[in-house]
Scaffold this active site. Sequence first.
Site, short mmCIF file in Angstrom:
data_model
loop_
_atom_site.label_atom_id
_atom_site.label_comp_id
_atom_site.label_asym_id
_atom_site.label_seq_id
_atom_site.Cartn_x
_atom_site.Cartn_y
_atom_site.Cartn_z
N HIS A 130 0.82 -1.37 -0.11
CA HIS A 130 0.11 0.07 -0.05
C HIS A 130 0.92 1.18 0.11
O HIS A 130 1.48 1.74 0.92
CB HIS A 130 -0.64 0.04 1.19
CG HIS A 130 -1.83 1.11 1.07
ND1 HIS A 130 -3.04 1.03 1.33
CD2 HIS A 130 -1.55 2.50 1.06
CE1 HIS A 130 -3.97 2.07 1.30
NE2 HIS A 130 -2.98 3.17 1.17
N HIS B 91 -4.77 -0.56 5.89
CA HIS B 91 -4.37 0.24 7.02
C HIS B 91 -5.30 -0.14 8.29
O HIS B 91 -6.07 1.16 8.42
CB HIS B 91 -4.25 1.59 6.70
CG HIS B 91 -4.93 2.26 5.79
ND1 HIS B 91 -6.45 2.36 5.83
CD2 HIS B 91 -4.63 2.92 4.76
CE1 HIS B 91 -6.98 3.04 4.77
NE2 HIS B 91 -6.01 3.47 4.01
N ASP C 287 1.24 2.55 3.67
CA ASP C 287 0.58 3.93 3.37
C ASP C 287 1.09 5.18 3.33
O ASP C 287 0.92 6.20 3.73
CB ASP C 287 -0.83 3.71 4.49
CG ASP C 287 -1.85 4.86 4.03
OD1 ASP C 287 -1.87 5.14 2.58
OD2 ASP C 287 -2.50 5.35 5.00
C1 NCD Z 1 -3.41 9.18 1.98
C2 NCD Z 1 -3.06 10.30 0.84
O1 NCD Z 1 -2.54 11.24 1.29
O2 NCD Z 1 -3.16 9.96 -0.37
N1 NCD Z 1 -3.82 9.82 3.23
C3 NCD Z 1 -3.41 9.16 4.27
O3 NCD Z 1 -3.99 9.87 5.29
N2 NCD Z 1 -3.37 7.88 4.37
C4 NCD Z 1 -4.73 8.67 1.48
C5 NCD Z 1 -5.40 7.37 2.25
O4 NCD Z 1 -4.70 6.17 1.92
O5 NCD Z 1 -6.13 7.57 2.92
ZN ZN Z 2 -3.47 5.09 1.61
#
Ligand code: NCD
Ligand code: ZN
Length: 346
Positions: free
Chosen positions: A12, A173, A246
């Site tokens: 991710h 996540h 993430d």
């Molecule tokens: C992600 C992003 O900035 O693209 N932000 C986050 O807080 N994780 C988007 C996401 O995966 O929720």
């Molecule tokens: Zn994300």
Amino acid sequence: MEITLPRSDDFHLHLRDGAAMADIVGHSARQFGRVIVMPNLKPPVRTVADALAYRERILAALPEGAGFNPLMALYLTETTTPDDIARAGDEAAIIGVKLYPAGATTNADAGVADLARVRSVLEAMQRHDLPLLIHGEVTDPDVDVFDREAVFVDRVLGPLRRDFPALRIVLEHVTTRHAVDYVRASKDHLAATITPQHLLYNRNALFAGGLRPHYYCLPVLKLESDRQALVEAATGDDPRFFLGTDSAPHAQGAKESACGCAGIFSAHAALELYAEAFERAGALDRLAEFASQRGADFYRLPRNTGSVRLVKTDWRVPDAYPFGEDRVVPLGAGETINWKLSVESL
Ligand code: NCD
Ligand code: ZN
């Protein structure tokens, strides 16, 4: 002390686009063999053609022979068609389809407001055995922001899994004990990724001595008891919890703002951060499974060949890294991390 891991994958990742992408993709290419690149660009990566063109831009930003394989996810919108899915199912570089509830997070406005409108697409995904990757938060403003994942699991994920029992799903996540327990109890076709920040921090980090925008992401950091559940899941026996950073970079000014963006940049030190979390849990011996095996198995990809080495040594995380015209402040900026990825692979 050092540990050797089979080359790992990040299931991710946000790479952005253009000059910013070119500045950050090397961090992930150094750390990982494969990544799943999230499609929340503006405009979104909606079709196979969009995804393959984006993939080419990513590969073009890396040196020849970098040995890095970006796998792509399509952005599910209410205009996605079963044909889009059939095309994606034929394309090895497309690994799944990402569901953002409309408005749930950064660049999620083109997401799905009503799952009833994408039923035929979900049926096609089930038929083509194309996994659904889910940002699992409801967007109802009446639901407390700290409860949005748990409410999503109960109100949306449960019914979705009953309606599409053969659809493979990754709950991305996960941040709560509730979600961990749900995944554990649901044996078939369901897995979850876990980020480094949710293993290392609880929501106190957001308010330590003042407002800390660089600890703000979605889903937001939760309670210490949730963090402990995530550590137990990541270091435990259930093979359906695996690595997905993430990592989501935003320009420094977009974070340090009256309305700061959600997203934490962790790609500069992803494996090192996970190593810290696993070491604190006394479970370094489980890191290889979490980082290098379980995700590949779930996605039915061959495990990587080659390995990387993590050496126990202190280093100071820079205050910022280049990010196109801007800078991005990394997780742990200015702090000491005590594992270091050795640059040469074995
Ligand atoms: C992600 C992003 O900035 O693209 N932000 C986050 O807080 N994780 C988007 C996401 O995966 O929720
Ligand atoms: Zn994300």
